[in-house]
Scaffold this active site. Structure first.
Site, PDB file in Angstrom:
ATOM      1  N   GLU A 229       0.883  -1.178   0.000  1.00  0.00           N
ATOM      2  CA  GLU A 229       0.000   0.000   0.000  1.00  0.00           C
ATOM      3  C   GLU A 229       0.912   1.217   0.000  1.00  0.00           C
ATOM      4  O   GLU A 229       1.451   1.591   1.045  1.00  0.00           O
ATOM      5  CB  GLU A 229      -0.878   0.008   1.267  1.00  0.00           C
ATOM      6  N   CYS A 263      -2.134   9.326   2.333  1.00  0.00           N
ATOM      7  CA  CYS A 263      -1.803   8.775   1.006  1.00  0.00           C
ATOM      8  C   CYS A 263      -2.882   9.125   0.004  1.00  0.00           C
ATOM      9  O   CYS A 263      -2.586   9.363  -1.167  1.00  0.00           O
ATOM     10  CB  CYS A 263      -1.604   7.270   1.090  1.00  0.00           C
TER      11      CYS A 263
HETATM   12  N1  LIG Z   1      -1.419   3.281   0.281  1.00  0.00           N
HETATM   13  C1  LIG Z   1      -1.576   3.453   1.573  1.00  0.00           C
HETATM   14  O1  LIG Z   1      -2.444   2.861   2.201  1.00  0.00           O
HETATM   15  C2  LIG Z   1      -0.684   4.404   2.328  1.00  0.00           C
HETATM   16  C3  LIG Z   1      -1.070   4.789   3.607  1.00  0.00           C
HETATM   17  C4  LIG Z   1      -0.255   5.672   4.321  1.00  0.00           C
HETATM   18  C5  LIG Z   1       0.928   6.146   3.786  1.00  0.00           C
HETATM   19  N2  LIG Z   1       1.267   5.761   2.535  1.00  0.00           N
HETATM   20  C6  LIG Z   1       2.480   6.304   1.935  1.00  0.00           C
HETATM   21  O2  LIG Z   1       3.550   6.229   2.860  1.00  0.00           O
HETATM   22  C7  LIG Z   1       4.468   7.313   2.643  1.00  0.00           C
HETATM   23  C8  LIG Z   1       4.722   8.034   3.948  1.00  0.00           C
HETATM   24  O3  LIG Z   1       5.280   7.201   4.867  1.00  0.00           O
HETATM   25  P1  LIG Z   1       6.869   7.065   5.075  1.00  0.00           P
HETATM   26  O4  LIG Z   1       7.564   8.065   4.278  1.00  0.00           O
HETATM   27  O5  LIG Z   1       7.122   6.994   6.507  1.00  0.00           O
HETATM   28  O6  LIG Z   1       7.104   5.652   4.379  1.00  0.00           O
HETATM   29  P2  LIG Z   1       8.362   4.723   4.539  1.00  0.00           P
HETATM   30  O7  LIG Z   1       8.317   3.773   3.392  1.00  0.00           O
HETATM   31  O8  LIG Z   1       9.593   5.475   4.755  1.00  0.00           O
HETATM   32  O9  LIG Z   1       8.066   3.943   5.899  1.00  0.00           O
HETATM   33  C9  LIG Z   1       6.973   3.071   6.061  1.00  0.00           C
HETATM   34  C10 LIG Z   1       7.440   1.885   6.905  1.00  0.00           C
HETATM   35  O10 LIG Z   1       8.374   1.133   6.135  1.00  0.00           O
HETATM   36  C11 LIG Z   1       9.599   0.999   6.858  1.00  0.00           C
HETATM   37  N3  LIG Z   1      10.673   0.933   5.870  1.00  0.00           N
HETATM   38  C12 LIG Z   1      11.014   1.879   4.980  1.00  0.00           C
HETATM   39  N4  LIG Z   1      12.062   1.450   4.229  1.00  0.00           N
HETATM   40  C13 LIG Z   1      12.354   0.199   4.656  1.00  0.00           C
HETATM   41  C14 LIG Z   1      13.351  -0.747   4.289  1.00  0.00           C
HETATM   42  N5  LIG Z   1      14.226  -0.523   3.329  1.00  0.00           N
HETATM   43  N6  LIG Z   1      13.365  -1.939   4.937  1.00  0.00           N
HETATM   44  C15 LIG Z   1      12.488  -2.178   5.920  1.00  0.00           C
HETATM   45  N7  LIG Z   1      11.545  -1.315   6.331  1.00  0.00           N
HETATM   46  C16 LIG Z   1      11.475  -0.126   5.699  1.00  0.00           C
HETATM   47  C17 LIG Z   1       9.626   2.217   7.755  1.00  0.00           C
HETATM   48  O11 LIG Z   1      10.525   2.075   8.815  1.00  0.00           O
HETATM   49  C18 LIG Z   1       8.175   2.295   8.173  1.00  0.00           C
HETATM   50  O12 LIG Z   1       7.904   1.371   9.191  1.00  0.00           O
HETATM   51  C19 LIG Z   1       3.806   8.195   1.632  1.00  0.00           C
HETATM   52  O13 LIG Z   1       4.339   7.921   0.363  1.00  0.00           O
HETATM   53  C20 LIG Z   1       2.349   7.771   1.695  1.00  0.00           C
HETATM   54  O14 LIG Z   1       1.593   8.062   0.537  1.00  0.00           O
HETATM   55  C21 LIG Z   1       0.510   4.897   1.802  1.00  0.00           C
HETATM   56  O1  LIG Z   2      -2.761   7.450   4.436  1.00  0.00           O
HETATM   57  C1  LIG Z   2      -3.468   6.584   3.977  1.00  0.00           C
HETATM   58  C2  LIG Z   2      -4.698   5.980   4.531  1.00  0.00           C
HETATM   59  C3  LIG Z   2      -5.785   6.980   4.654  1.00  0.00           C
HETATM   60  C4  LIG Z   2      -7.083   6.473   4.124  1.00  0.00           C
HETATM   61  O2  LIG Z   2      -7.560   5.420   4.534  1.00  0.00           O
HETATM   62  O3  LIG Z   2      -7.654   7.148   3.259  1.00  0.00           O
END
Ligand SMILES: NC(=O)c1ccc[n+]([C@@H]2O[C@H](COP(=O)([O-])OP(=O)(O)OC[C@H]3O[C@@H](n4cnc5c(N)ncnc54)[C@H](O)[C@@H]3O)[C@@H](O)[C@H]2O)c1
Ligand SMILES: O=CCCC(=O)O
Length: 473
Positions: A229, A263
């Site tokens: 996600e 997101c």
């Molecule tokens: N599609 C969805 O449901 C959704 C929901 C919320 C946030 N997001 C997205 O998440 C992003 C924001 O969050 P962020 O920047 O903290 O994301 P991120 O990818 O940096 O971190 C998310 C999680 O992944 C872990 N992680 C990151 N790189 C890793 C690696 N190489 N190995 C192991 N674990 C790793 C982090 O420690 C954290 O727990 C935005 O792009 C947002 O759109 C998506």
């Molecule tokens: O940040 C992503 C999740 C938010 C949502 O459920 O719309």
């Protein structure tokens, strides 16, 4: 110290935690595996009461849970309470419907015997979660998989350790087995090691494209089922027949909720030229209303961003966008408070060669584009590597629906704010990831859909054309 709560309103370092030890990781894997071996012999219905209890405990502890989140990542207290309630709703939904949705399916077939698909748990899962909705992101995976019978290990974001521990405590305070969910403060290498462990059977990640690629690579290499996600640059399309008053009531909320760190926030407003000037004027008016302050205070309407790092990244994206030709229509002034505040900002005149055109801006910055036809709006919305969600406004809901079906994303809402509810599937396409969370689709993400065909005795008559050995005579 690896995991750290730094209050983004006061900048105070609240608490630090070391990475998990090998002993903690081994004990979590072993206990989860023992629980899987117990759960796989039980029916999902036997877990429903425990999941309702978890929902009840979340509601009873809503104030404390919400405050923990606010301290970790700065969201407004009332939005935090809303998140706790959504978590309780998700738990209740899967407790009420999980067993029914997992029931055995009989198949019509010409094969000899009765064919059925039984749904079994897969085994222990690792969930890797982000900071923006510290409990809801966990619950989207936890509640359905608890009903399925998959024990879970949690690796939360390094800036929200307080929330990770608070969620784990709720589960431990309920009558659910302790190993249902174990939080581990893992570093990235430890994440890879855990994924490689044979006791792990699936990985669910919510986060950035970069994090997704890394974790999906490890999961793919180890042949572990996974869901991703990831990010979004969701469009909010305003067609030429839209009711501009209704549109403007929703538009600012669709961008500024959770300080724009969602997101599925509307990041690109794509507006028909006849409504463009009115739209931008009203968006400025609404963006100007945000009152920055203590997120614990109910009078505050503009929360700080989650961290200094996130604010600096957004600032550099906005600076670069302007340098490369975007017009600053509103905002981008410093906020005179010591927390990590970013003034809501509106950018226009963004051309395809501007990096802002294709990047996700994860904070309170709106991009507004003017289009002269429905097709131009659709083409612009689809001109992105990401495909998570979107909103379409039209005076004619049928027209809105037709346009929605041409948008290359996993979810589109017509004439309303996007909402996430347990019965609705959540997920994207393209670089926004794959798989779905919530609904029956999310419930079945980590299930062994096992085919069983039972005959009373062999019968070769109906195997013509099947893959069977030729009769030697
Ligand atoms: N599609 C969805 O449901 C959704 C929901 C919320 C946030 N997001 C997205 O998440 C992003 C924001 O969050 P962020 O920047 O903290 O994301 P991120 O990818 O940096 O971190 C998310 C999680 O992944 C872990 N992680 C990151 N790189 C890793 C690696 N190489 N190995 C192991 N674990 C790793 C982090 O420690 C954290 O727990 C935005 O792009 C947002 O759109 C998506
Ligand atoms: O940040 C992503 C999740 C938010 C949502 O459920 O719309």
């Amino acid at each position: 110290m690896a995991y750290k709560t730094v209050n983004p309103y006061t900048n105070e370092v609240v608490k630090e935690y070391p990475y998990a030890t090998q002993e903690q990781i081994e004990s979590a894997l072993s206990n989860a595996n023992d629980l899987y071996n117990k759960w796989k012999l039980e029916v999902p219905q036997s877990r429903a009461k425990q999941l309702h209890e978890i929902a009840d405990l979340m509601r009873q502890n809503s104030d404390d849970l919400a405050k923990t989140m606010v301290t970790d990542m700065g969201k407004l207290l009332r939005e935090a309470k809303g998140e706790v309630e959504l978590c309780a709703m998700i738990a209740d939904y899967f407790a009420d419907h999980g067993a029914e949705l997992l029931k055995t399916k009989k198949l019509e077939t010409i094969a000899t015997g009765d064919a059925q698909v039984k749904k079994h748990p897969l085994g222990t899962l690792l969930m890797v979660e982000p900071w923006n909705f510290p409990y809801y992101q966990i619950m989207r995976v936890f509640a359905p998989n608890f009903m399925v019978g998959n024990p879970m290990l949690l690796k939360h974001a390094a800036i929200t350790p307080g929330s990770a521990l608070a969620f784990e405590k709720i589960v431990k305070d309920s009558s659910a087995p302790d190993a249902s969910l174990t939080n581990l403060f893992l570093n990235y290498d430890q994440v890879s090691d855990v994924i490689a462990d044979p006791r792990i059977q699936g990985v669910a990640l919510t986060g950035s494209e970069r994090g997704g690629r890394s974790v999906a690579k490890a999961a793919g290499f180890n042949l572990k089922k996974n869901t991703m996600e990831l990010g979004g640059t969701d469009s909010f399309i305003v067609l030429d027949d839209a009711d501009i008053d209704e549109v403007t009531k929703i538009a600012w909320r669709a961008r500024l909720y959770n300080a724009g760190q969602v997101c599925t926030s509307s990041k690109r407003f794509i507006v028909a030229d006849n409504l463009y000037d009115q739209f931008v004027a009203k968006l400025k008016e609404n963006f100007a209303k945000g009152k920055p302050g203590d997120p614990m205070d109910n009078q505050t309407t503009l929360a700080p961003m989650n961290s200094e790092k996130a604010k600096d990244k957004l600032q550099s994206q906005v600076d670069e966008a302007i340098e490369k030709g975007a017009t600053l229509a509103y905002g981008n002034e410093p906020v005179d408070l010591s927390g990590q505040f970013f003034q809501p900002t509106i950018l226009t005149d963004i051309k395809p060669d501007n990096p802002a055109y294709s990047e996700e801006m994860f904070g309170p910055v709106a991009q507004v584009y003017k289009v002269s036809s429905e097709q131009e709006a659709i083409d612009l919305a689809n001109d992105s590597d990401l495909g998570l969600g979107g909103i379409v406004f039209s005076g004619d809901p049928k027209r809105g629906e037709k346009v929605a079906s041409k948008i290359e994303t996993g979810m589109v809402f017509v004439n309303n704010f996007m909402v996430s509810l347990p019965e609705l599937p959540f997920g994207g396409v393209k670089n926004s990831g794959y798989g779905r969370e919530m609904s029956d689709l999310g419930l079945n993400a980590f299930v062994n859909e096992q085919l069983i065909v039972t005959a009373t005795k062999p019968n070769m008559d109906n195997l013509a054309g099947g893959l069977v050995a030729t009769d030697p005579e």
